[in-house]
Each structure stands twice: as C-alpha cells, then as structure tokens.
Enzyme design. Sequence first.
Site, PDB file in Angstrom:
ATOM      1  N   ASP A   1      -8.455   1.924  -1.885  1.00 53.13           N
ATOM      2  CA  ASP A   1      -9.354   1.762  -3.322  1.00 53.13           C
ATOM      3  C   ASP A   1     -11.060   0.736  -2.197  1.00 53.13           C
ATOM      4  O   ASP A   1     -11.670   1.243  -3.249  1.00 53.13           O
ATOM      5  CB  ASP A   1      -8.879   0.109  -3.360  1.00 53.13           C
ATOM      6  CG  ASP A   1      -7.722   0.347  -4.011  1.00 53.13           C
ATOM      7  OD1 ASP A   1      -6.665   0.833  -3.305  1.00 53.13           O
ATOM      8  OD2 ASP A   1      -7.028  -0.231  -5.461  1.00 53.13           O
TER       9      ASP A   1
ATOM     10  N   HIS B   1      -9.987  -4.375 -11.238  1.00 54.33           N
ATOM     11  CA  HIS B   1      -9.466  -3.148 -10.120  1.00 54.33           C
ATOM     12  C   HIS B   1     -10.558  -3.152  -9.634  1.00 54.33           C
ATOM     13  O   HIS B   1     -11.290  -2.269 -10.353  1.00 54.33           O
ATOM     14  CB  HIS B   1      -8.684  -2.770 -10.039  1.00 54.33           C
ATOM     15  CG  HIS B   1      -7.091  -2.601  -9.495  1.00 54.33           C
ATOM     16  ND1 HIS B   1      -6.531  -3.498  -9.498  1.00 54.33           N
ATOM     17  CD2 HIS B   1      -6.781  -1.434  -9.150  1.00 54.33           C
ATOM     18  CE1 HIS B   1      -5.306  -3.077  -8.583  1.00 54.33           C
ATOM     19  NE2 HIS B   1      -5.350  -1.362  -8.117  1.00 54.33           N
TER      20      HIS B   1
ATOM     21  N   ASP C   1       1.476  -9.459  -8.100  1.00 56.18           N
ATOM     22  CA  ASP C   1       1.958 -10.046  -6.355  1.00 56.18           C
ATOM     23  C   ASP C   1       1.525  -8.884  -5.635  1.00 56.18           C
ATOM     24  O   ASP C   1       2.346  -8.264  -5.507  1.00 56.18           O
ATOM     25  CB  ASP C   1       3.382 -10.248  -6.611  1.00 56.18           C
ATOM     26  CG  ASP C   1       3.982  -8.931  -7.699  1.00 56.18           C
ATOM     27  OD1 ASP C   1       3.347  -7.765  -7.797  1.00 56.18           O
ATOM     28  OD2 ASP C   1       4.899  -8.601  -7.389  1.00 56.18           O
ATOM     29  N   GLU C   2       0.673  -9.164  -5.197  1.00 56.83           N
ATOM     30  CA  GLU C   2      -0.907  -7.639  -4.476  1.00 56.83           C
ATOM     31  C   GLU C   2      -0.851  -8.236  -4.059  1.00 56.83           C
ATOM     32  O   GLU C   2      -1.309  -9.014  -2.861  1.00 56.83           O
ATOM     33  CB  GLU C   2      -0.634  -6.717  -5.128  1.00 56.83           C
ATOM     34  CG  GLU C   2      -0.750  -5.301  -4.973  1.00 56.83           C
ATOM     35  CD  GLU C   2      -0.125  -3.908  -5.368  1.00 56.83           C
ATOM     36  OE1 GLU C   2       0.038  -2.441  -5.303  1.00 56.83           O
ATOM     37  OE2 GLU C   2       0.392  -3.967  -6.814  1.00 56.83           O
TER      38      GLU C   2
ATOM     39  N   TRP D   1      -6.070   7.416   1.991  1.00 55.06           N
ATOM     40  CA  TRP D   1      -6.506   5.849   2.141  1.00 55.06           C
ATOM     41  C   TRP D   1      -6.943   5.214   3.238  1.00 55.06           C
ATOM     42  O   TRP D   1      -7.529   5.005   3.926  1.00 55.06           O
ATOM     43  CB  TRP D   1      -4.979   5.305   1.560  1.00 55.06           C
ATOM     44  CG  TRP D   1      -4.940   4.769   0.516  1.00 55.06           C
ATOM     45  CD1 TRP D   1      -4.449   3.398   0.387  1.00 55.06           C
ATOM     46  CD2 TRP D   1      -5.149   5.809  -1.041  1.00 55.06           C
ATOM     47  NE1 TRP D   1      -4.460   3.950  -1.477  1.00 55.06           N
ATOM     48  CE2 TRP D   1      -4.905   4.710  -2.065  1.00 55.06           C
ATOM     49  CE3 TRP D   1      -5.039   7.338  -1.185  1.00 55.06           C
ATOM     50  CZ2 TRP D   1      -4.666   5.407  -3.717  1.00 55.06           C
ATOM     51  CZ3 TRP D   1      -5.069   7.598  -2.312  1.00 55.06           C
ATOM     52  CH2 TRP D   1      -4.645   6.567  -3.233  1.00 55.06           C
TER      53      TRP D   1
ATOM     54  N   ASP E   1      -7.247  -4.542  -3.711  1.00 52.79           N
ATOM     55  CA  ASP E   1      -7.202  -4.261  -4.627  1.00 52.79           C
ATOM     56  C   ASP E   1      -7.354  -4.839  -6.362  1.00 52.79           C
ATOM     57  O   ASP E   1      -7.864  -4.092  -6.736  1.00 52.79           O
ATOM     58  CB  ASP E   1      -5.456  -3.586  -4.455  1.00 52.79           C
ATOM     59  CG  ASP E   1      -4.317  -4.051  -4.680  1.00 52.79           C
ATOM     60  OD1 ASP E   1      -4.826  -5.133  -4.300  1.00 52.79           O
ATOM     61  OD2 ASP E   1      -3.149  -3.899  -4.845  1.00 52.79           O
TER      62      ASP E   1
ATOM     63  N   GLU F   1      -8.364  -0.732 -13.812  1.00 47.91           N
ATOM     64  CA  GLU F   1      -7.331  -0.261 -13.133  1.00 47.91           C
ATOM     65  C   GLU F   1      -6.679   1.125 -13.598  1.00 47.91           C
ATOM     66  O   GLU F   1      -6.751   1.710 -12.710  1.00 47.91           O
ATOM     67  CB  GLU F   1      -5.798  -1.308 -11.652  1.00 47.91           C
ATOM     68  CG  GLU F   1      -5.064  -0.084 -11.715  1.00 47.91           C
ATOM     69  CD  GLU F   1      -3.884  -1.120 -11.252  1.00 47.91           C
ATOM     70  OE1 GLU F   1      -3.649  -1.667 -11.744  1.00 47.91           O
ATOM     71  OE2 GLU F   1      -3.125  -0.328 -10.285  1.00 47.91           O
TER      72      GLU F   1
HETATM   73  C1  BGC Z   1      -2.295  -1.032  -5.811  1.00 49.39           C
HETATM   74  C2  BGC Z   1      -3.579   0.608  -5.469  1.00 49.39           C
HETATM   75  C3  BGC Z   1      -3.758   1.246  -3.784  1.00 49.39           C
HETATM   76  C4  BGC Z   1      -1.710   1.982  -5.076  1.00 49.39           C
HETATM   77  C5  BGC Z   1      -1.300   2.551  -3.988  1.00 49.39           C
HETATM   78  C6  BGC Z   1      -1.227   0.227  -6.411  1.00 49.39           C
HETATM   79  O1  BGC Z   1      -0.102  -0.657  -5.960  1.00 49.39           O
HETATM   80  O2  BGC Z   1      -2.384  -2.411  -6.740  1.00 49.39           O
HETATM   81  O3  BGC Z   1      -4.592   0.141  -5.906  1.00 49.39           O
HETATM   82  O4  BGC Z   1      -4.459   1.674  -3.960  1.00 49.39           O
HETATM   83  O5  BGC Z   1      -1.140   0.164  -4.854  1.00 49.39           O
HETATM   84  O6  BGC Z   1      -1.260   3.746  -3.972  1.00 49.39           O
END
Ligand code: BGC
Length: 926
Positions: free
Chosen positions: A512, A798, A504-505, A565, A499, A777
């Site tokens: 995405d 993003h 921290d992801e 998703w 994403d 994003e």
């Molecule tokens: C991510 C997104 C993801 C979403 C889900 C976020 O924290 O960065 O891009 O699809 O969560 O809702």
Amino acid sequence: MKKNFFFLVTGVLIIHTGFSQLTFKNLRCEDRANPVGLDITRPRFSWQLQPDQRNLMQTAYEIQIGNKWDKREIWNSGRQSGSESVYVPYGGNALQSAKSYYWQVRVWDNKGRVSGWSEKAFWQMGLLQPGDWKASWIESESAADSVNGPALLFRKSFSSAKKIISATVFITTHGMYEAFINGKRIGDGFLTPGWTSYNKRLQYQVYDVTALLDKGENAIGVMTGSGWYRTALAWNNNKNIYGKKMALLLQLEINYSDGSRQTIISDGSWKTSDGGPVRFSEIYNGETYDARLEKPGWDSPGFDDKTWQNVVEKDYPKNNLIATYNEPVRKHETFNAVRIFKTPKGEQIIDFGQNLVGWETILVKGKSGDTITVDHAEVLDKEGNFYTDNLRAAKSQNIYVLKGGEEEILNPHFTFHGFRYVRVKGLNGQIRSVFPETKSPTHNGSNGKPYDVAYLSAVTLYSDMEPTGQFTCSNPMLNQLQHNIQWGQKGNFLDVPTDCPQRDERLGWTGDAQAFSRTASYNMGVHNFFSKWLKDVAADQSEDGRVPFVVPNVLGPMAGGSAGWSDVSTIIPWNMWLAYGDPKILEDQYASMKGWVNFMAGHSRDYLWNTGFHFGDWLFYRPADDNDGRSAVTDKYLIAQCFFAHSTQLLINAARVLNKQEDVKQYTELLSHVKEAFLKEYVTASGRLVSGTQTAYVLALQFDMLPESLRAQAAERLAINIKDYSDHLTTGFLGTPYICHVLSRFGYDSVAYTLLLQDSYPSWLYPVKMGATTIWERWDGQKPDSSFQTPSMNSFNHYAYGAIGDWMYRTIAGLDTYDEGAGYKKIKVQPHPGGGLGFANADLETGYGKLSAHWKIANDKFILDVVIPPNTTAGIFIPATSPESITENSKPLPDQKEIVVSGREGNYIVLHVGSGTYHFSADKVK
Ligand code: BGC
C-alpha cells in the site's frame, strides 16, 4: 535643485536596493526548522532564495556554523561555487552530544549580487553514544503492569537552586508516554515515542523544557500506556510483541547561568503508581478512563507519593536508541458535528461529516461514577444504523467514568480510532458538538446538578507533515476525489504508513505504501516520514534480503517476499529521490535495495522468478457476470517478473546517482536477462501477453518489459480491454497506480480521462458519488443499494487507490521533475488538457520554493500561468502548433530573451526558462 537631485538619487537607490536585495526564507536543518535532538553526524542545510525573480540562480554559497551559546565559530565552508541549496552537508569536526549549534549562510548569484548573512538558525544534537545516557531504564514491579492493566505513573521531584539558562529532556519508553513538568505537558506530540522496530530501533524524543522549570522545587511526571509495544497487533491475540513490561528512560540536562550543570535521570529514586486514571488502553480496542482516579498534583512538587511504589532499575540495551527523525504525531483539525440524531435502532449518534483519525474530546458535568461509552464507526448501514462489522475484532471503544461535581474535559491517551460517526451511551441529556467559547457553560448544570448538555467534538491526529501540494480543477467531483486522497493520507500517516486506521490491522503494509508514495510526496512533506520508516524496512529485512509484508514486522520472519509489496524497498527510496533530490536516502537504503533485488535473483531459475507466495494484483475488480472469459485475473508470476525488472531498474538508477559503476554494469546485465525471460515465458511472438488483463499490459508497458516494436500494439490492447469493460478499470493495488500514466504515455489521454471521470464502479468517482470523504479499500465497498462488500475486508479509509493523485498532479496539471534534476532542480511542466476540464491548477512547495502550474481554456485560447522557484530551471511544454502562436505576457516569444524555444515534441512546443512568473497564451490546438 540640489534637493531635487538628492531626492531623485535616493529615490532611485531605495527602489534599486528594494528590488535587488538577495535574501532567504525557510532555513532548514534536516528539513526542519531549528530541530532539537539530531543524531545525524553530518546534518544537511537547506535554504530558499528571494526575491521571486526571473532567472535567479545561485552561483556560490558559504555556510558558517558555531556554538549556540558562546557563538564561537566551529566550521566555515568557505566560498563554494555552485548552485546547491538543498541538503548541503556539514563538513567540520565531529559534533558533540546534546550540544546546540547555530548556522547561517550567504550566497552569490548570477546577477552579480552577494547576500548578507542569513539570520541564524539553530539545531541541537541528540545523545550520540549509548554511553551518553546516564539514566537507567526503570520499571514498576507491580503485577498490574500487564497488557490489560492500567497505565503507570512515574514521578520524581528535585530542586534546582540556580538560575537556569537552558534545560533539555531526553525521553523514551517501552510503551507510549505523556510527560509533564510541574503540571505542564512536555511537548505537543502524541503516541510518542512513535512506532519503530523497537528491538532494533527505539526512538527517543528531545524537548527544550527551559520554560517549564522553576528555580526551586520541580517535579517530573510520566504516564505510560501499552501502545504498540505490547498491545495485541495483527491477529490471534498477538500481544507483548516487543516485551511484557513498560519501562521509562529519561534524562534531563539543566544548564545554569554560572556554567554549572545538573542532570536528573530515571533511576531507583523514582516512584511509581498503578492507580492512575487510565485503567486500560489498547490500539484496537480503545481506552478506559476513570476520572475518579486522577491524582491532582501528581506531576508537581509537593505531592505526597509516600504510598507509591518503588521502581526497579533494568539494564535493557541502549544501543538500539535513536533520535527521532520524522515529525511527531500532533493534533490537527477539530470537527464539530454536522448532525446529531437517533438511528432506527434508537442509538444516539454524532456525525462529524468526515472520515478521520484521532479521537473525541468531551466536555461534561455529571455525577461521580457516571459512565459514558463512545464507539466509533466509519459508515452507517443500509437502514441507517451504526455499522461496525468492518472493524472486525477491533472494539474501538472508549469508556469514561466521571469524577463528578465539576466540569470535566475528557479524551483518551494511548489509542486512536478511524471514524466519522460516534455512538454515545450514558449521556441522558442533550449532546452538542460545538464547544462553548468559554468552555464553561453557565446555562446548565448550576448548583452541582448534572448538566443536561454535553459537548463532544472530534480531533484529528497525524504525523505533522507540512502540507505542500494542492490540486484543483473545474470538476467538483475530481476536487472531492483530491480531498479524499488527502484525507486518506492524513488518516494513515500516523507515524508509520498504515493500510487502514480502524479495523484490527492498522499496520505498515508495504504494498500500500509503495503504491501511494509518489502521490503522498505531492500532498505533504513526507521526506522525513519515509526516511524514518524505510530504516525500519531495512531493519526488518531478513539477511537473505526478504522484505516483510508489514513494517514494523509483527507477522513473523517468513511473512515477506511478495512482488509489489517487498518492492517498497526500491520504489519509495527512488520516489523520495525524485521528490526531494536527497542522495542520502539512496545511500542509506542502498544495501536494502540491493538485498531485495538479490533475493529475487536468488529465487529465480534462468532469471525467471516464479516461486513463492504473492498477493498478486490485490483486490482487482472481477465483475460477477464476467462469464465470457474476459477475466481480470493476472498471473501472479507475470506480475512478479515485472516487479523484478522494475526493482532492478531502480537499483541501477540509484547506483548511477551514487556513482557505483560496477553495480550499474552488473545489474544492467541482470535486467536484460530478466526481460528476456519475461518475453520467453509470458509474451507471444506478436506481443500478446499470457494474461490479457489490464494490469498485465499496464505493468509490461510501465516497466518497459516489451521491445519498442511491440509496445504500441500492447497499448492498443489495453485500450481495447478497457472498452470491453464499458470504460472501466479492473486493476487492483498493483496495476492501478500506473494505468493512467501508461495510457497517457502511449497517446491515450482521452481513455485515461474516461477512466478518471467514470462514476459507476469500479472507478475513482463512484465512491465520491456515494458520498465518500476518504479513499475506499474496495472499488465497490458500498453498493448503490447501500449494502456492503464483505465485512472481513472493507475499509473506508485505505489510501492505495488514491495513487491516482500522482497522475492528477503530474499529467493533468503537468507538474513534474526531470529525473536528472531530481527534487525539482530541473522542473518539467507539461499539462495534458482534456476530460472537458475548463481549468486545472497544481501548486507544490518544493525544496526551492513554490512551484505552480495553472492552466485554463478561455476564448479558444490555452492559458498557462507558471511560477518557477529561484535557483531552478524548467522545461515548459505548451500544447500549440507553432512558437508563433504562443505569447508570454502578451508579447511574442521572440521578444523574450529569457525564454528559449527549444523545439517541438509531439503536440507540444518546448520552451526553457529560469525562475520567475510566466503567463503564456496559445491558440487552442483543435
Ligand atoms: C491490508 C492491505 C494489504 C493486504 C495484503 C490487507 O489486509 O489491509 O491493504 O496490502 O492485506 O494483501
């Protein structure tokens, strides 16, 4: 006279053969040139024909395969009629583990020619059975081997007494690794073994290391870091997801000229040390490197490892081991500073001018123990200070402790960062960014004194996908948008589609990825990248068909099943089929596609799927002053029903390609029920949707949820809604990829262009106007007054909204494939001039060769230059009033027997052509 005659004949002959020779380029096995380490039992071969000539079509082919070393033929396809030239499968006996093979091809064409045999291309198989691994997993018993502990060093020396003809190493780790033989790095991949759902699928890499070995004493050294294996991922200090300890599995096979073999394996004879220079490394937090602890010669023969610890053998499973299917992460562009400055807070900052993913490289000379700290950020705040709030808990910090005395080149190993700016502490002198050519500046730091200049540049890391597409046009803002889309892809295609690369992801968010996948396939070769990741999608799918929110799934088994998703499981396989025409991706993913559709069916009542958690049209835009009820909020279950139908349709499409007639019948029936349920629940008799939002109309139209009779007025409502928001979109992750496609399909090209060219937010060009170098994003990530959206959700890299790239290639420039000739076997070129553009150009490297469509408006003419690759056909749509108003290369169409005029469709005259280069000109339609 005789002489002249001879000259004439040979002259003609030379010209003739020069013109007519049928040759090849881009010989590929499984989409790669001479790959090493395949575990696909029936590899597929692809080739491209030359010359680029009109109407060139292959009519037959023959493939020959043999052993690389003794050249013995092991399979010959015989002469096969047909024009297949991409993904043509091997059809011989079982291939053997670790063996190297050659392949070559010859072809016949529709002009009565036969080519010579192509040059030989090669590939090497991986280790096909768990039992082919003679090596044991080894581990350190050191207590320091823990998630916050140091990287480990493993080493082994051995002697090779004879002349080596080939040597191959097979290697993987729990954790990440960098490996060396005799002090030289093995391969140029980073962050290996990459990220997969490790417990089910752990990739090993295979390298040809013949050139690294010496006759006599040799040594192998491997450094391992925590990596995705045990670093905290997602939130709540979620550590040790796949295991607590790092481990190494390595097998080196050496072939000698006398026919004998030697195998070096990881086993109890190896030594290990926890005293190496990488003291700490984590994905989100960065790395600490203490150069004082470097161990010169540790990966070479003759190093004294007496004080090193012993290793223990472990019987971890080997049945999860798989060869590497996608391209490794490699280093790409290097950036020098565009600005080096102090912020109002007095901090030392370097601006690299591009939001990128990778790390810094530092060249410095200092005192032993000097410490340099480098922090990373994407943006500066309103005051011009370094801004890291949007990284949330990710420290994104590298710390370097200098060895001192001599010049040192430093970079991290087992982490990466998303950044445009770095903040540097601990360097008191001047900082420069352009490395000296010699890498050895003499103007400073002589006589052991610390340098007062340090050099710091930024290096990008991403999966080594081939750049395949380019879009340019007369509007510089759109060209910058295309740049930003491509950089969003570079930054987030780091072994898995993430994403975002900074906070921290950095997870494989499925929504995405599906949104961006078609655009991605234009910009770069993503066939292997997605084939590999889709297998993890299937591997992490629950038994009941639920597809996770993120893949590899680090959020838990119930974190899945959201509309838009989980549809990644049907949408990306289908998009890859369209882009590459490879049926295997549909075969491989079919069970996963079907599992997901069955999940939705199973969670529906009367074919209405209105249960469960959904993200909805994530991050749609809701204006603060939207007080009169023109809300942009779309009912989540309405969205779910649309994706239920869409995924079912894609499953039917896949079943057709794979000739699964029973399924075609069964799911076609399901689809009609799903659509009926949609109409009953969400649409009034006159065609109004219960959510009057852009996304609702976009999805209903894009996925054919409405009967023909209600579509035109639905499209009109969409156009009116856009007008109501003063020519702005309000869509989020799910509506955005399709909005311009729907507008174009229903005759609203000009509204689509208005949205695309809008430069106040929400819009694609607003971030461009604000100086963005990647896709944001949020539509309003940074406000016009430079204040930010909420830091908890505000990434500046993003790719999801970059999905507009697909419309730019496919609609503005008009480069597309027909579904029934997927992978550009049957090409469709249908430009949509508009938006005040003077020209638009798109180029794409397809499986058959280069495809181009370049149009421009000049002197009241519409001019279209097209290149159609050999062995394909194309439908070309020229905006014109009649065939008579079109010329090709200044000649009227009736004079061109290679161009078939097949009729009129809307405002277009439709032509059919074979391969070749064409220059069309038509009177501009008023
Ligand atoms: C991510 C997104 C993801 C979403 C889900 C976020 O924290 O960065 O891009 O699809 O969560 O809702």
